[in-house]
Write a protein that holds these residues in place. Structure first.
Motif, mmCIF file in Angstrom:
data_model
loop_
_atom_site.group_PDB
_atom_site.id
_atom_site.type_symbol
_atom_site.label_atom_id
_atom_site.label_comp_id
_atom_site.label_asym_id
_atom_site.label_seq_id
_atom_site.Cartn_x
_atom_site.Cartn_y
_atom_site.Cartn_z
ATOM 1 N N ASN A 140 47.808 58.245 56.381
ATOM 2 C CA ASN A 140 47.135 58.441 57.800
ATOM 3 C C ASN A 140 47.350 60.112 58.116
ATOM 4 N N LEU B 193 45.871 64.126 59.127
ATOM 5 C CA LEU B 193 44.486 64.800 59.471
ATOM 6 C C LEU B 193 44.752 66.387 58.904
ATOM 7 N N CYS C 106 37.765 68.522 61.495
ATOM 8 C CA CYS C 106 38.786 67.769 61.408
ATOM 9 C C CYS C 106 38.498 67.065 60.231
ATOM 10 N N ILE D 41 39.781 63.630 58.048
ATOM 11 C CA ILE D 41 40.653 62.258 58.274
ATOM 12 C C ILE D 41 40.843 61.514 57.024
ATOM 13 N N CYS E 106 42.373 58.073 56.327
ATOM 14 C CA CYS E 106 42.781 56.940 57.194
ATOM 15 C C CYS E 106 42.968 55.749 56.070
ATOM 16 N N PRO F 114 48.740 59.799 63.636
ATOM 17 C CA PRO F 114 48.779 60.420 62.223
ATOM 18 C C PRO F 114 50.190 60.481 62.014
ATOM 19 N N SER F 115 50.676 60.651 60.710
ATOM 20 C CA SER F 115 51.947 61.147 60.332
ATOM 21 C C SER F 115 52.131 62.646 60.104
ATOM 22 N N HIS G 284 37.353 51.208 58.721
ATOM 23 C CA HIS G 284 37.151 50.763 57.161
ATOM 24 C C HIS G 284 37.391 49.204 57.018
ATOM 25 N N TYR H 4 43.706 49.155 62.545
ATOM 26 C CA TYR H 4 44.267 50.557 62.156
ATOM 27 C C TYR H 4 45.347 50.640 63.156
ATOM 28 N N THR I 134 50.842 55.347 62.174
ATOM 29 C CA THR I 134 52.071 55.595 61.569
ATOM 30 C C THR I 134 53.162 54.878 62.378
#
Lengths: 400, 400
Positions: free
Chosen positions: A206, A208, A218, A220, A222, A332-333, B223, B227, B230
């Motif tokens: 995950n 960006l 951006c 993404i 995911c 996000p990571s 999806h 979700y 992280t």
């Protein structure tokens, strides 16, 4: 032409593992898909027999005999990758394992219109093929990135602000005149995210990719895949409001981050500082060139110009404020920063970071890493190549 | 206890289809998974033999013989679902197809501490089991929703602002004293999103559930799956900034949407309007009860009180502004609004809608639908039940 419909799910899973890892020994390949040994061996034998994979390359040994690596066969064909920028076109031929066979980057003006731009693209591709003696029929799939919103299923652009007139041009039909291979089109920042995903061996689930240039977009990733949203417009972060009392944007709303911190806004602030006498250096650059670019501002900032530094920090702060909202929502990571404006210098990245960490929740930033897009020069064509492989070779029958 | 490890991938795929559809004829089931007829028949026979599925129920006929439906067997056991709110606990027993066997909702104060709250939960569950003559060993899995951030893998709360002290309490260990079944814990809004996802038969791939109460949270289906991000903090939208010049939030930043438009902020605005003499009705309610709740404001708004309407519109506008940022980024197909504050009335939803459509890009809102969470009363326990089924029965071996 390879008939991908004849692949079993198991064979496709093995190809996918080899594609994302760049090559594995038989043992590691079988282990990576959780098949029984006999099922794995049968599928490997079938893929070798059809020359879709080959033995080659040797893994660094950890002692004992060095195992031979299996990899996607270079003999099966090539992928064509096309990355259209606002001021450039990149064209490349790639082997199925994303080795660059050839890569050409040229200045171009998208305002010349899609037919002219794609006539050049087709010329470049043809020259490349001739140089390497590759017939059109050996092209397995074509991936195309464009700087505007795309309806992914049809491959058509949808009201692209930077590409007026392109929405009636079918990139697919144009390339179909010369190639039987399927053509997939996506916006440039999704492509850049996919290229980055592949470079990182698909190990981040995950993250960006933010592209800051004339606009702000951006990409993404995911659950380990490109996320395009319901209408293909996911990642359209340029019009997120960072100050309801901010200046009016061309979209009709006030305080969009794109109106405050993308390339044109930064250049405008630099010119205003020059005119106001806040910076002798910016004034000198403006007098010499008649205009100031984000790069001029970056050069002044790197030279220690205080007014330039203030502008860079302000723009980075606004982008960070937008990203803080996105981080709170998406957790996000990693965030990778790319695009022309990202090159204004290290103070820009530092200002983005500071603003994100200040405005996001502690839990969301505990493991968050913000850095530049790795190997940005070829991220576009690699991403387009990865899309071509994914959609042609690795997608199940329901996707094609 | 059923041994889920012995399921083949194919058998698991069939169970999954039956779970999400609520029941299918043999033909439709085989078609839905793209198996060969013989492979499908073998897997169906195996599942029938192990009493994991059963024949029962008849599909509405479209002419000809009515096909018998296959469905998850009620005989295999039950799921326990627990939904902890800031002021309530809901406990339910469900059949594997999410039929409610029993459901109890009680007022509770989470500030009494986790041990006391879970002593009551265990009591309620035990009474229910006794009433329906279900032994503890027949519980296949337990799903728990809590109003705070959860590290999903460990099932532990992480610095929950509404649940001080709960971060050191292991819900898993507490329930393990009585149940051998695996226990899964997630935050209440993810649970509500999952319950909504199941109610809609899994047909929406990308949507959001927003819960507006004491805080503001968001559950994300992306999806087709929940979700979590992280660090498990995805959807923490309460601290997205909607006005950098806004009031200070307890998180240390200015203008967080939670500080401006969640329950306490709305009640504060209503009390200020009453004190300022802007509304005779709000003043009367305040004098009678000593405080004003979001519900009081909602009642005044529904009665046509102008000051109340202005507050409802303002709060809805701020929430819409936050959602506009999220919509630009995520491009969901639907946003479902739930939580106590959602009940202040139709003007609230209308104000949210207006603000989102005004501030989001046209392409992102082309198909966007904003409405209330459907069947909100049992969305929590259904969601917890769905999570228990997914993680126990449907997750592949790598997940357990």
């Amino acid at each position: 032409m390879v008939d991908w419909h004849h692949l079993s799910d198991g064979e496709r899973a093995l190809l996918e593992r080899l594609f994302w890892t760049g090559g594995l020994s038989r043992g590691d390949l079988a282990a990576s898909v959780d098949f029984s040994k006999s099922k794995a061996n049968m599928a490997i034998a079938s893929l070798l027999g059809r020359e879709l994979i080959e033995e080659g390359g040797v893994q660094p040994s950890t002692g004992g005999r060095r195992p031979e690596l299996l990899r996607l066969s270079h003999g099966m064909g090539v992928l064509a990758a096309i990355d259209i920028g606002a001021t450039s076109i990149d064209v490349a031929l790639l082997a199925p394992d994303m080795t660059l066979i050839d890569h050409r980057s040229e200045a171009a003006d998208v305002h010349a219109g899609a037919p002219l731009v794609f006539a050049r693209v087709r010329n470049l591709l043809r020259q490349m093929r001739e140089r390497h003696d590759i017939a059109a029929g050996r092209v397995l799939g074509i991936g195309v990135g464009v700087p505007g919103p795309v309806a992914f299923d049809s491959g058509m652009l949808v009201n692209p602000p930077l590409l007026p007139g392109w929405e009636t041009f079918s990139i697919r039909d144009c390339l179909a005149e010369e190639y039987a291979a399927p053509v997939f089109v996506d916006n440039d920042v999704n492509i850049m995210a996919l290229g980055t995903h592949w470079r990182l061996r698909g190990q981040l689930r995950n993250f960006l990719v933010i592209k800051i240039g004339t606009g702000i977009g951006c990409g993404i990733i995911c659950h380990g895949a490109v996320y395009r949203g319901t209408d293909g417009s996911a990642g359209d972060v340029g019009h997120i409001c960072v100050d309801p009392h901010g200046p009016l944007c061309h979209c009709g709303n006030a305080g969009c981050v794109e109106a405050m911190a993308a390339g044109p806004a930064i250049a405008r602030m630099a010119e205003a500082a020059a005119h106001a006498g806040e910076s002798a250096l910016l004034k000198e650059l403006l007098d010499r060139n008649g205009v100031l670019s984000p790069m001029d501002l970056g050069n002044a900032s790197r030279a220690g110009d205080a007014a330039a530094n203030a502008i860079v920090q302000q723009a980075g702060g606004w982008i960070g404020r937008m990203l803080a909202a996105v981080v709170n929502f998406f957790n996000p990571s990693h965030i990778f920063i790319g695009g022309g404006v990202a090159k204004v210098g290290p103070l820009f990245l530092a200002s983005i970071r500071q603003s994100v960490y200040q405005r996001s929740l502690a839990l969301s930033t505990r493991h968050l890493d913000i850095q530049y897009v790795p190997q940005v020069e070829s991220a576009g064509v690699i991403g387009a190549g990865v899309m071509a492989v994914q959609e042609t070779m690795l997608a199940g029958p329901e996707r094609r």
